[in-house]
Design a protein around this motif. Structure first.
Motif, short mmCIF file in Angstrom:
data_model
loop_
_atom_site.label_atom_id
_atom_site.label_comp_id
_atom_site.label_asym_id
_atom_site.label_seq_id
_atom_site.Cartn_x
_atom_site.Cartn_y
_atom_site.Cartn_z
N TYR A 239 0.59 -1.23 -0.23
CA TYR A 239 -0.15 -0.07 -0.08
C TYR A 239 0.84 1.38 -0.02
O TYR A 239 0.69 2.17 -0.94
CB TYR A 239 -0.76 -0.14 1.22
N MET A 279 -5.51 -0.55 -5.43
CA MET A 279 -5.16 0.29 -4.42
C MET A 279 -6.47 0.66 -3.77
O MET A 279 -6.46 0.62 -2.68
CB MET A 279 -4.57 1.51 -4.83
N MET A 282 -7.31 -2.26 -1.50
CA MET A 282 -6.40 -2.53 -0.34
C MET A 282 -6.85 -1.53 0.79
O MET A 282 -5.93 -1.70 2.05
CB MET A 282 -5.10 -1.92 -0.68
N SER A 289 -5.44 0.67 5.95
CA SER A 289 -4.88 -0.22 4.96
C SER A 289 -4.63 -1.62 5.15
O SER A 289 -4.43 -2.02 6.65
CB SER A 289 -3.51 0.43 4.37
#
Length: 604
Positions: A239, A279, A282, A289
């Motif tokens: 991340y 993303m 995530m 995250s």
């Protein structure tokens, strides 16, 4: 703001289509300002900000931070250990924010202070080329200031800044002593090439041949890390480094296209336009995250997501980013030195009318395969699971192959420690940047499989040369499930795979399927949690946090016992802790280890 409108209407009448001129080599390039926000585009940006409350909030936060900067002294060359990076990042934040504020308000206080910052960094003895990230971020700061404030700079200031960009940035990038990153396949390549591109574009007309050479080198070099997005967008470094590497990769593409007024083929690289979905998934329901490898826990605003949303015409990619925009004022400076990009790249997007994504599971292959599952995008109590494979040898990797995080009822129950403080480890002379089996890196407890939500066989470290692929994905009306083959990471066993299922949006099942090796083995199952843990019986543990409960229930033949182990380095009084048990496996024995994570409703 009335004076600003007069400024826009009469002083900057050029449109973007009129802003191109011929430079010495005959290559069409935009006039100054040419980086990201072209001459005459301030009005379009201002109109977009006025129409959207989310953009307006970001604009106001930037101006507030600029006013705070006005009360401080300009940056000084403060090297910490081997790095000047903190100074480079502070310079970038200040110059980018102040230059933005000048272009959007025309208030002299902002341009005056930006000039002071530019003079300060230009006067540094060097920008620390031995740690080239420092140079990359500093040259972007200088380039944006030079380009965006070009008409406001005196000839003396232009000469000073231009000389710094040339001598302290571009020329060291051509020196083999410093430019090893040109062959790197990770975030260093993306960041450093973006920096050199910005410097080259800023002074293009004065050094056209050098600038052209730097641009050509960068266009070829940056293709190396872009292969890491193959085949479907999963980013191997996790991340935090997606936020770093990908944002600078997008900066490279955007600056190149905007300056020369034509698209290039870089964004067509396999998997690159798919990576924003990675993303987006995530981030858990809590807003934290999936912080595997060297990543921080907190989810932060990601400017690159706005570029992707526009490029792919998919505003739903900003579903989570919009929440980060709301929370931004808590700490506008943290990880937000590129904050004006969110406004430049969201220009024209209606952030107030975004629809939530529809998928319940997203999977990606490549160097670090992941399966990211959730039961809902709109329910704050929904289940979320992040699950990973891959190899410990990946850049910034941990021995966390097979690890997972899990959330339910607004609580993260299974957690990951994320990164250690690099500077503290380096100060102890620990070499954490080698990834072979006997590397000093694996002497750091929190980098090992012992400190992750995965398995340990016979008390040994995971095999660095192994690679765990994603082998099966199932999505049905009552379950989402992903399987990762862990066999090569645990060579003492004949076979081992982990299967994680979200069952009926109610609970999570973690199933480890093993085939014993030629000798007797011991498999240790572990999970890190910062919840309070109570052992109900040998096979049931009760976790309590924030007034919520979760049960861990073992389903395995034979006698096993839950244990609570303190984390190495903790004081013994505070969480987190490890919840563990061990299973003895006879030679050639086959079997399953199942642990169900079952959330309960509030204790209130």
């Amino acid at each position: 703001m009335k004076n600003f409108y007069l400024f826009i209407c009469f002083v900057l009448p050029l449109t973007a289509s009129m802003a191109y001129a011929k430079v010495l080599e005959g290559t069409p390039i935009a006039q100054h300002p040419r980086l990201l926000l072209l001459q005459g585009e301030e009005q379009l940006l201002w109109t977009s900000i006025q129409r959207d409350s989310y953009q307006r909030k970001i604009h106001q936060e930037i101006l507030k931070e600029c006013d705070r900067i006005l009360t401080t002294k300009p940056v000084t060359r403060n090297k910490i250990g081997m790095r000047l990076l903190a100074t480079s990042r502070e310079a970038m934040l200040r110059i980018f924010y102040l230059s933005y504020a000048w272009r959007l308000t025309a208030e002299q206080k902002y341009v005056a202070r930006a000039k002071e910052e530019l003079r300060a960094i230009s006067a540094f003895s060097d920008w620390n080329p031995s740690h080239f990230l420092d140079v990359a971020e500093m040259i972007i700061a200088a380039a944006i200031g030079y380009d965006w404030l070009y008409d406001e700079l005196s000839e003396e200031d232009r000469a000073l800044i231009k000389q710094a960009i040339l001598r302290k940035g571009l020329e060291p990038s051509l020196d083999s002593q410093y430019n090893w990153w040109l062959k790197a396949t990770h975030n260093w390549n993306q960041v450093c090439n973006a920096g050199m591109l910005f410097g080259a574009l800023a002074i293009y007309e004065d050094h056209p041949q050098l600038a052209s050479d730097v641009i050509k080198i960068g266009r070829e070099s940056i293709k190396l890390p872009m292969k890491d997005y193959e085949p479907d967008g999963a980013y191997p470094e996790g991340y935090m480094y997606w936020g770093y590497g990908t944002t600078f990769n997008v900066l490279f593409i955007s600056a190149l296209e905007r300056a020369f007024g034509e698209p290039y083929d870089l964004s067509a690289a396999r998997g690159f336009l798919e990576t924003p979905a990675f993303m987006q998934n995530m981030t858990g329901v809590t807003g934290d995250s999936f912080n595997f490898s060297d990543s921080d826990l907190g989810g932060v605003l990601q400017p690159a997501m706005f570029w992707f949303a526009k490029r792919t015409e998919n505003p739903s990619l900003l579903w989570i980013e919009r929440e980060h925009m709301i929370k931004l004022s808590a700490n506008v400076r943290e990880d937000n030195r590129l904050l004006p990009l969110t406004l430049i790249w969201s220009k024209g997007i209606d952030l107030e009318s975004i629809e939530p994504p529809q998928n319940r599971i997203w999977t990606g292959n490549g160097k670090t395969p992941v399966a990211l599952m959730r039961s809902s995008w709109t329910d704050s109590t929904a289940i979320y699971v992040g699950f990973k494979g891959g190899s410990p040898a990946t850049n910034h990797g941990h021995m966390d192959v097979g690890s997972f995080v899990m959330e339910a009822d607004g609580v993260r129950w299974a957690m990951d420690f994320g990164r250690e403080d690099y500077r503290a480890l380096e100060a102890k002379k620990i070499n954490i940047w080698k990834f072979d089996q006997d590397s000093e890196r694996w002497g750091v407890f929190k980098y090992t499989n012992y400190a992750h939500n995965t398995l340990t066989v016979n008390g040994e470290l995971q095999h660095v040369g192994g690679y765990a692929p994603l082998t099966d994905v199932v999505e049905s009306t009552d379950a989402t499930k992903a399987t990762i083959d862990l066999s090569s990471v645990y060579p003492k066993l004949a076979a081992l795979s982990r299967e994680i299922t979200v069952v009926n949006a109610k609970y999570v099942s973690v199933k480890d399927i093993y085939n014993g090796g030629s000798e007797k083995n011991t498999i240790r199952w572990s999970m890190v949690t910062d919840a309070a843990v109570k052992l109900i019986n040998n096979t049931t543990a009760e976790l309590t946090k924030d007034g919520k409960q979760l049960l861990l229930k073992i389903e395995v033949p034979g006698h096993v016992v839950w244990k609570i182990e303190p984390i190495e380095g903790n004081d013994g009084k505070n969480t987190p802790v490890l919840v563990v048990f061990e299973v003895e496996v006879a030679p050639r024995q086959k079997g399953d280890i199942v642990v169900n994570l079952v959330p309960f409703c509030s204790l209130d």
